[in-house]
Design a protein around this motif. Structure first.
Motif, PDB file in Angstrom:
ATOM      1  N   ARG A  55      39.224  24.393 -13.003  1.00 44.26           N
ATOM      2  CA  ARG A  55      38.828  25.460 -12.042  1.00 44.26           C
ATOM      3  C   ARG A  55      40.269  26.417 -11.972  1.00 44.26           C
ATOM      4  NH1 ARG A  55      39.305  20.703 -11.586  1.00 44.26           N
ATOM      5  NH2 ARG A  55      37.558  20.410 -10.188  1.00 44.26           N
ATOM      6  N   SER A 180      37.350  27.078  -6.282  1.00 44.77           N
ATOM      7  CA  SER A 180      38.291  27.829  -6.862  1.00 44.77           C
ATOM      8  C   SER A 180      38.664  29.225  -6.584  1.00 44.77           C
ATOM      9  CB  SER A 180      37.850  27.976  -8.332  1.00 44.77           C
ATOM     10  OG  SER A 180      36.734  28.752  -8.546  1.00 44.77           O
ATOM     11  N   GLY A 304      34.687  27.048 -12.097  1.00 45.21           N
ATOM     12  CA  GLY A 304      34.591  26.456 -10.610  1.00 45.21           C
ATOM     13  C   GLY A 304      33.731  27.119  -9.831  1.00 45.21           C
TER      14      GLY A 304
END
Length: 352
Positions: A55, A180, A304
């Motif tokens: 991420r 993220s 992510g």
């Protein structure tokens, strides 16, 4: 004539955090108890369910409003417009500006006002405001921009989805591996072209579902500060999404006048790979169809879940031919769809 996206841009943070980053984290259950498995097993199971291998995180010195501005600059440049002609700046986020190491979110002034300031727009009638609508915020911002333009009170809007979830995660919660950072922005305006928004559908389920995603204490019972972190009931959300999102998508598509055979791509919120695959499968099953192999682009494996930013950043990647096996062509019928905190659901049927 159509109300369409005429410019798009995104900001993908440079900081890459692979799954191995979490090998030394001390994950705990919600009640503070230890997991039966070690982190290697936890991470392996996490990857199998979510599809996430890495991420992106923003640098310590920047915030959500900064990355919203970065994406906005790219969208304005892509649209080749005079920024002073923007009527609205609509920014979807959920947690405001949380500076690195801070326990408090900063939402005054609004993120939209901050973005307008950074864009150096002087026109006072360019109105900026924020949308708090969970992960579906950018899609809802698009729906609002469409309404403004359709009603005649605006000609051109800038819609942004930006989030820095790395600033609000509990390092003792294994769900922290999902989240993220990122930002995506679009210019929306009335065009003479036969493209744009064909239909949209929004819903809020709050009778039993309002608190499926919430702000709560750390899983580490020894932490006694007042800070709160993003929390969720994953299984409840999964079941909710599978029960409600496909039907909302079908209602949206049916209202557009297009058919399931016309649909080329579905840009769905990158929440969880298994969940998204199940949603698409059920959506097509409502039409007694099998989902085509490449109908659903995915970016979650590398980027992510960046909440409101997942759909616009994913669309930007495909438009700019940065995702293998995925392209959009003039005249294609596509769909944007999302589900998230609230619990909110929305979808847009769109002709490229």
């Amino acid at each position: 004539m159509g109300i369409a996206i005429t410019g798009i841009g995104s900001y993908i943070p440079e900081g890459v955090a692979p799954n191995k980053t979490f090998e030394n984290h001390h994950f705990l259950n919600e009640d503070g108890s230890e997991f039966q498995h070690n982190n290697e097993v936890i991470i392996e199971k996490f990857k199998a369910i979510t599809g996430i291998s890495e991420r992106r995180y923003i640098k310590d010195k920047i915030t959500t409003s900064d990355i919203a501005f970065y994406a906005a600059e790219k969208a304005i440049e892509d649209a080749k417009l005079d920024r002073e002609t923007l009527d609205y700046i609509i920014v979807a986020h959920n947690y405001g500006d949380v500076k690195y190491g801070s326990q408090q979110s900063d939402t005054v002034p609004s993120i939209a006002s901050r973005v307008k300031h950074m864009l150096k727009i002087k026109n006072p009638y360019c109105v900026g405001y924020d949308v708090l609508f969970g992960c579906p915020g950018w899609v809802e911002g698009m729906i609002q921009a469409n309404a403004f333009i359709k009603s005649g009170i605006a000609k051109r809007c800038l819609v942004i989805g930006a989030e820095a979830l790395s600033r609000v995660v509990d390092q003792h919660d294994r769900d922290s591996m999902i989240y993220s950072d990122g930002a995506g922005a679009t210019i929306v305006e009335n065009t003479s072209k036969d493209s744009g928004i064909l239909s949209h559908k929004s819903a809020t389920f709050a009778y039993d579902e309002a608190h499926f995603i919430y702000f709560g204490e750390s899983n580490n019972q020894e932490i006694t500060d007042a800070r709160r972190y993003i929390k969720m009931y994953g299984r409840k959300i999964y079941n909710f999404a599978l029960s409600n999102v496909p039907e909302a998508m079908k209602n949206c598509l049916d209202e557009s006048g297009a058919t399931i055979n016309d649909l080329k791509k579905v840009f769905i919120h990158q929440a969880n790979e298994k969940m998204d695959e199940a949603i698409i499968k059920r959506f097509y099953k409502l039409y007694n169809k099998e989902a085509p192999e490449h109908v659903m682009p995915m970016s979650i494996n590398k980027l992510g879940n960046s909440s409101v930013a997942t759909v616009p950043t994913l669309y930007d990647m495909v438009v700019k031919k940065q995702l293998d096996n995925h392209r959009v062509n003039k005249g294609d019928i596509i769909m944007f769809a999302s589900v998230g905190a609230g619990m909110n659901i929305n979808a847009i049927t769109y002709r490229v």
